[in-house]
Design a protein around this motif. Structure first.
Motif, PDB file in Angstrom:
ATOM      1  N   ALA A 250       0.835  -1.206   0.000  1.00  0.00           N
ATOM      2  CA  ALA A 250       0.000   0.000   0.000  1.00  0.00           C
ATOM      3  C   ALA A 250       0.867   1.252   0.000  1.00  0.00           C
ATOM      4  CB  ALA A 250      -0.931  -0.003   1.208  1.00  0.00           C
ATOM      5  N   LYS A 251       1.978   1.211   0.713  1.00  0.00           N
ATOM      6  CA  LYS A 251       2.900   2.352   0.718  1.00  0.00           C
ATOM      7  C   LYS A 251       3.428   2.635  -0.682  1.00  0.00           C
ATOM      8  CE  LYS A 251       3.570   4.289   4.770  1.00  0.00           C
ATOM      9  NZ  LYS A 251       2.216   4.717   4.993  1.00  0.00           N
ATOM     10  N   LEU A 252       3.841   1.576  -1.374  1.00  0.00           N
ATOM     11  CA  LEU A 252       4.386   1.769  -2.718  1.00  0.00           C
ATOM     12  C   LEU A 252       3.333   2.285  -3.689  1.00  0.00           C
ATOM     13  CD1 LEU A 252       6.632  -1.411  -3.006  1.00  0.00           C
ATOM     14  CD2 LEU A 252       7.387   0.960  -2.709  1.00  0.00           C
ATOM     15  N   MET A 253       2.119   1.766  -3.595  1.00  0.00           N
ATOM     16  CA  MET A 253       1.060   2.220  -4.489  1.00  0.00           C
ATOM     17  C   MET A 253       0.652   3.666  -4.189  1.00  0.00           C
ATOM     18  SD  MET A 253       0.706  -0.237  -6.538  1.00  0.00           S
ATOM     19  CE  MET A 253      -0.708   0.385  -7.437  1.00  0.00           C
ATOM     20  N   THR A 254       0.644   4.037  -2.917  1.00  0.00           N
ATOM     21  CA  THR A 254       0.308   5.417  -2.561  1.00  0.00           C
ATOM     22  C   THR A 254       1.419   6.366  -2.996  1.00  0.00           C
ATOM     23  OG1 THR A 254      -0.871   4.548  -0.626  1.00  0.00           O
ATOM     24  CG2 THR A 254      -0.515   6.914  -0.704  1.00  0.00           C
ATOM     25  N   ALA A 255       2.675   5.903  -2.886  1.00  0.00           N
ATOM     26  CA  ALA A 255       3.794   6.709  -3.380  1.00  0.00           C
ATOM     27  C   ALA A 255       3.659   6.946  -4.882  1.00  0.00           C
ATOM     28  CB  ALA A 255       5.116   6.013  -3.068  1.00  0.00           C
ATOM     29  N   LYS A 256       3.277   5.911  -5.620  1.00  0.00           N
ATOM     30  CA  LYS A 256       3.082   6.061  -7.070  1.00  0.00           C
ATOM     31  C   LYS A 256       2.022   7.110  -7.363  1.00  0.00           C
ATOM     32  CE  LYS A 256       1.545   3.508 -11.175  1.00  0.00           C
ATOM     33  NZ  LYS A 256       2.409   4.304 -12.068  1.00  0.00           N
ATOM     34  N   PHE A 257       0.907   7.061  -6.620  1.00  0.00           N
ATOM     35  CA  PHE A 257      -0.138   8.067  -6.802  1.00  0.00           C
ATOM     36  C   PHE A 257       0.423   9.461  -6.534  1.00  0.00           C
ATOM     37  CE2 PHE A 257      -3.308  10.914  -5.023  1.00  0.00           C
ATOM     38  CZ  PHE A 257      -4.322  10.861  -5.963  1.00  0.00           C
ATOM     39  N   TYR A 258       1.204   9.596  -5.472  1.00  0.00           N
ATOM     40  CA  TYR A 258       1.730  10.926  -5.134  1.00  0.00           C
ATOM     41  C   TYR A 258       2.617  11.459  -6.260  1.00  0.00           C
ATOM     42  CZ  TYR A 258       3.559  14.875  -2.620  1.00  0.00           C
ATOM     43  OH  TYR A 258       3.866  16.175  -2.260  1.00  0.00           O
ATOM     44  N   PHE A 259       3.517  10.633  -6.763  1.00  0.00           N
ATOM     45  CA  PHE A 259       4.428  11.101  -7.804  1.00  0.00           C
ATOM     46  C   PHE A 259       3.709  11.347  -9.128  1.00  0.00           C
ATOM     47  CE2 PHE A 259       7.675   9.650  -4.871  1.00  0.00           C
ATOM     48  CZ  PHE A 259       8.655  10.617  -5.042  1.00  0.00           C
ATOM     49  N   ASP A 260       2.702  10.544  -9.428  1.00  0.00           N
ATOM     50  CA  ASP A 260       1.995  10.693 -10.698  1.00  0.00           C
ATOM     51  C   ASP A 260       0.992  11.848 -10.691  1.00  0.00           C
ATOM     52  OD1 ASP A 260       3.397   8.530 -11.595  1.00  0.00           O
ATOM     53  OD2 ASP A 260       1.700   7.128 -11.580  1.00  0.00           O
ATOM     54  N   ARG A 261       0.330  12.079  -9.545  1.00  0.00           N
ATOM     55  CA  ARG A 261      -0.796  13.019  -9.535  1.00  0.00           C
ATOM     56  C   ARG A 261      -0.654  14.203  -8.573  1.00  0.00           C
ATOM     57  NH1 ARG A 261      -6.111  11.961 -11.503  1.00  0.00           N
ATOM     58  NH2 ARG A 261      -6.134  10.167 -12.895  1.00  0.00           N
ATOM     59  N   MET A 262       0.170  14.081  -7.547  1.00  0.00           N
ATOM     60  CA  MET A 262       0.280  15.163  -6.575  1.00  0.00           C
ATOM     61  C   MET A 262       1.503  16.038  -6.822  1.00  0.00           C
ATOM     62  SD  MET A 262      -2.454  14.675  -4.803  1.00  0.00           S
ATOM     63  CE  MET A 262      -2.257  15.693  -3.357  1.00  0.00           C
ATOM     64  N   LEU A 263       2.650  15.421  -7.061  1.00  0.00           N
ATOM     65  CA  LEU A 263       3.854  16.207  -7.308  1.00  0.00           C
ATOM     66  C   LEU A 263       3.708  17.062  -8.553  1.00  0.00           C
ATOM     67  CD1 LEU A 263       6.727  16.803  -6.289  1.00  0.00           C
ATOM     68  CD2 LEU A 263       7.545  14.948  -7.769  1.00  0.00           C
ATOM     69  N   THR A 264       2.910  16.602  -9.498  1.00  0.00           N
ATOM     70  CA  THR A 264       2.710  17.370 -10.738  1.00  0.00           C
ATOM     71  C   THR A 264       1.982  18.680 -10.498  1.00  0.00           C
ATOM     72  OG1 THR A 264       0.699  16.081 -11.140  1.00  0.00           O
ATOM     73  CG2 THR A 264       2.709  15.307 -12.194  1.00  0.00           C
ATOM     74  N   ARG A 265       1.383  18.861  -9.344  1.00  0.00           N
ATOM     75  CA  ARG A 265       0.733  20.139  -9.026  1.00  0.00           C
ATOM     76  C   ARG A 265       1.740  21.285  -8.984  1.00  0.00           C
ATOM     77  NH1 ARG A 265      -3.732  18.958  -4.236  1.00  0.00           N
ATOM     78  NH2 ARG A 265      -5.051  17.521  -5.425  1.00  0.00           N
ATOM     79  N   THR A 266       3.003  20.968  -8.845  1.00  0.00           N
ATOM     80  CA  THR A 266       4.012  22.026  -8.833  1.00  0.00           C
ATOM     81  C   THR A 266       4.001  22.829 -10.123  1.00  0.00           C
ATOM     82  OG1 THR A 266       5.664  20.432  -9.644  1.00  0.00           O
ATOM     83  CG2 THR A 266       5.542  20.793  -7.246  1.00  0.00           C
ATOM     84  N   ARG A 267       3.528  22.214 -11.230  1.00  0.00           N
ATOM     85  CA  ARG A 267       3.545  22.917 -12.520  1.00  0.00           C
ATOM     86  C   ARG A 267       2.679  24.171 -12.476  1.00  0.00           C
ATOM     87  NH1 ARG A 267       7.552  22.683 -13.665  1.00  0.00           N
ATOM     88  NH2 ARG A 267       7.849  21.736 -11.643  1.00  0.00           N
ATOM     89  N   SER A 268       1.514  24.092 -11.859  1.00  0.00           N
ATOM     90  CA  SER A 268       0.636  25.266 -11.805  1.00  0.00           C
ATOM     91  C   SER A 268       1.231  26.340 -10.903  1.00  0.00           C
ATOM     92  CB  SER A 268      -0.761  24.881 -11.317  1.00  0.00           C
ATOM     93  OG  SER A 268      -0.724  24.390  -9.988  1.00  0.00           O
ATOM     94  N   HIS A 269       1.913  25.921  -9.843  1.00  0.00           N
ATOM     95  CA  HIS A 269       2.533  26.918  -8.955  1.00  0.00           C
ATOM     96  C   HIS A 269       3.691  27.625  -9.648  1.00  0.00           C
ATOM     97  CE1 HIS A 269       0.038  25.858  -5.588  1.00  0.00           C
ATOM     98  NE2 HIS A 269       0.393  24.597  -5.663  1.00  0.00           N
ATOM     99  N   VAL A 270       4.467  26.891 -10.431  1.00  0.00           N
ATOM    100  CA  VAL A 270       5.547  27.514 -11.195  1.00  0.00           C
ATOM    101  C   VAL A 270       4.983  28.536 -12.180  1.00  0.00           C
ATOM    102  CG1 VAL A 270       7.348  27.114 -12.922  1.00  0.00           C
ATOM    103  CG2 VAL A 270       7.135  25.586 -10.951  1.00  0.00           C
ATOM    104  N   SER A 271       3.926  28.165 -12.872  1.00  0.00           N
ATOM    105  CA  SER A 271       3.319  29.086 -13.849  1.00  0.00           C
ATOM    106  C   SER A 271       2.820  30.355 -13.182  1.00  0.00           C
ATOM    107  CB  SER A 271       2.171  28.391 -14.579  1.00  0.00           C
ATOM    108  OG  SER A 271       2.640  27.313 -15.353  1.00  0.00           O
ATOM    109  N   ALA A 272       2.182  30.196 -12.024  1.00  0.00           N
ATOM    110  CA  ALA A 272       1.677  31.370 -11.300  1.00  0.00           C
ATOM    111  C   ALA A 272       2.817  32.274 -10.865  1.00  0.00           C
ATOM    112  CB  ALA A 272       0.854  30.921 -10.098  1.00  0.00           C
TER     113      ALA A 272
END
Length: 601
Positions: A558-580
């Motif tokens: 479960a840890k590994l699968m949740t980590a995958k979700f974080y890297f695939d869908r949560m860390l990518t939120r940085t793109r909108s912050h960079v643009s702003a």
């Protein structure tokens, strides 16, 4: 009402397996803080949270506090729960033995504060405020103040507050007007009004010790003219025995959106007997001891709400039957499938889970740093820990509370219309945690503290120290092929973090508003990258446990699968912050203030 469960397994994973706190404690001289002791303390804390605090949580929301002629009555069960808390020795865990404490590490005591707040946010605020009061007296109080006040705060018979805000000034403390006049006996007469004072008046302890900011008669203007004072609700003699009521009184309590079981007070000081803490006109420096503890504590409140909301949403998603899975029936004997089969419900649940577990790791890392600053005899280790803590404290406070707004909103959303109904407890979590982005400095203030004061103020040195640690970890695990992509992602984000910092600094030389315009997006970017770093660490440990062979395979998978979700869908939120950030300050500052009202008149 959903049943709260303390996260013993996940907390042990983070504290013992990821950060090896048992060895950390041994190195700091806490020989008694063994794994067995830690587990035993966790088990008792979990019982207290689940069996004592959680059952009175909704009662606190329903009843609220009662105010009659300056006195505050807390909701049914709160006073009795506090007595059990004191009898269990919980207030004294992380305090010196010479003052009646148990002499255990800060991080051991604080890790369980998440559970108390998750079970009952309103109740947990009463003892929570006392901890900062104790730390302030330990760091800056005289021996007499420590002997009389600190020992009783540690045993829990007395509680503490901090009194900063006044009606005309919120976070701009340089504007405060509260005055303190010297008395012939060496004490002071303090007068003024403070507002939004959590636990300023209640019926749970024998005395309340207020830590108050005020000005001396000859004080300079602004923040350089603020002193810090101790003002007891009841005056005491040289032996600490109560002798009379001090002239400090609660004028009213606030009617709030949430945390209704916590008394938020207007406090009136009318030449109240007060005692100077620390040096004159250095009060804000002393108060930072209290404020930094409180900021980490507030971040923990956000984490608590995120976890509690996830627990409620997960239980409901497993039971609630609605529609059929897009890939075929998963519950052929039922009228419909449980909603956890639907991708969007999983999106919300995994967002909550990845934030709760990632934020817990970030908070635990910071608690470990606090231990080092408090107890280490290695001056270099202390300086490194202080530098990292200076950088991460505003991130913990703001990121953990901002993401809690999203997580608790999703908790309601998973329930659909039932989430908006009081009996389920999900809307209470959303209401209770809404304050967390505001007190101890709003998100905007934390962001300015991070970007302007900490990073620009250190010429980037604080960021460089933490960035070096992250990049070193990423380099060390590149031989583990399954984590190369994640390690490269974090490494490149750190490079971008540093470059973005330089770009903002250069832009701010021409227009100082660039700092304020970038600050919140910069903080949120910093939060996502920092939590990503700790998800990478957790994933590495989880894989090691699986490779070694474990009877708890599901937990680590479960840890590994949740980590995958974080890297695939949560860390990518940085793109909108960079643009702003890159869009600059002009889109915020060019509009004349008169134009804001156009169309709404």
């Amino acid at each position: 009402m959903q049943n709260y469960k303390a996260t013993q397994r996940d907390t042990l994973f983070v504290t013992q397996e990821v950060f090896d706190l048992e060895n950390h404690y041994q190195q700091l001289g806490f020989e008694d803080a063994t794994d067995d002791l830690i587990r035993a303390i966790y088990a008792e804390a979990a019982k207290f949270a689940e069996n004592v605090l959680a059952p009175i949580n909704q009662i606190g929301d329903d009843e609220g506090c009662t105010f009659i002629d300056g006195e505050v009555k807390t909701p049914s069960g709160f006073k009795e729960a506090y007595r059990q808390y004191v009898d269990g020795g919980w207030p004294s865990m992380a305090h010196p033995v010479e003052f009646g404490g148990q002499g255990l590490p800060y991080s051991l005591a604080t890790s369980m504060a998440e559970w108390f707040s998750g079970a009952n946010h309103s109740w947990a605020m009463y003892p929570g405020l006392s901890q900062g009061c104790m730390e302030t007296l330990k760091a800056h109080g005289t021996k007499e103040q420590q002997d009389i006040y600190l020992s009783r705060l540690i045993e829990g018979s007395w509680t503490g507050t901090m009194c900063l805000t006044e009606p005309h000034c919120g976070s701009d403390l340089g504007m405060l007007k509260c005055k303190a006049q010297p008395s012939d006996d060496g004490s002071y007469r303090l007068s003024g009004t403070k507002i939004f004072i959590s636990a300023g008046e209640h019926d749970m302890s024998d005395n309340i010790i207020h830590i108050v900011l005020a000005r001396l008669p000859d004080a300079p203007q602004g923040t350089k003219g603020i002193s810090l004072f101790l003002v007891p609700k009841f005056n005491v003699d040289e032996n600490g025995e109560i002798i009379e009521r001090n002239t400090v009184k609660c004028g009213s309590i606030e009617h709030k959106m949430g945390i209704k079981g916590s008394a938020t007070c207007v406090m009136n000081f009318d030449e109240a007997k007060a005692y100077l803490i620390g040096e004159p006109n250095r009060g804000l420096n002393c108060m930072f001891t209290f404020m930094n503890i409180a900021r980490i504590g507030t971040g923990m409140e956000g984490l608590s709400a995120t976890e509690a909301s996830f627990q409620g949403a997960l239980a409901y998603a497993k039971d609630r039957l609605q529609f059929r899975s897009l890939t075929g029936r998963k519950n052929p004997d039922g009228a419909a499938d449980p909603i956890i089969v639907h991708p969007d419900v999983r999106r919300m649940l995994l967002t909550q889970k990845s934030l709760a577990e990632g934020n817990r790791a970030l908070a635990t890392y910071c608690m470990k740093l606090v231990d080092t600053t408090l107890y280490s005899s290695d001056e270099n280790s202390k300086k490194q820990a202080e530098a990292k803590l200076a950088l991460l404290t505003p991130i913990v406070k703001a990121f953990l509370t901002e993401t809690a707004q999203e997580a608790t909103s999703y908790g309601m959303q998973v329930y659909g219309g039932h989430g908006y109904i009081k009996e389920w407890g999900m809307e209470q979590l959303a209401r209770d945690t809404r304050i967390c982005t505001m007190y101890e400095g709003t998100t905007g203030i934390q962001a300015i503290d991070l970007l302007a004061r900490k990073i620009m103020g250190s010429n980037g040195e604080l960021l460089k120290i933490f960035a070096t640690e992250i990049k070193s970890f990423c380099a060390n695990i590149r031989g583990k092929s399954q984590f190369n992509a994640w390690a490269n992602a974090i490494d490149s984000h750190v490079d971008e973090w540093i470059q973005m910092t330089n770009d903002i600094g250069q832009a701010a030389q021409n227009n100082p508003d660039e700092l304020g315009a970038a600050a919140v997006d910069y903080l949120m970017y910093s939060g996502y990258v920092s939590v990503g770093y700790f998800w990478l660490q957790m994933a590495v440990v989880a894989q090691q446990k699986l490779d070694e062979g474990t009877s708890d395979e599901a937990f680590y998978q479960a840890k590994l699968m949740t980590a995958k979700f974080y890297f695939d869908r949560m860390l990518t939120r940085t793109r909108s912050h960079v643009s702003a950030i890159q869009s600059g300050a002009d889109n915020l500052m060019q509009m004349d203030e008169a134009l804001f009202a156009v169309g709404s008149e």
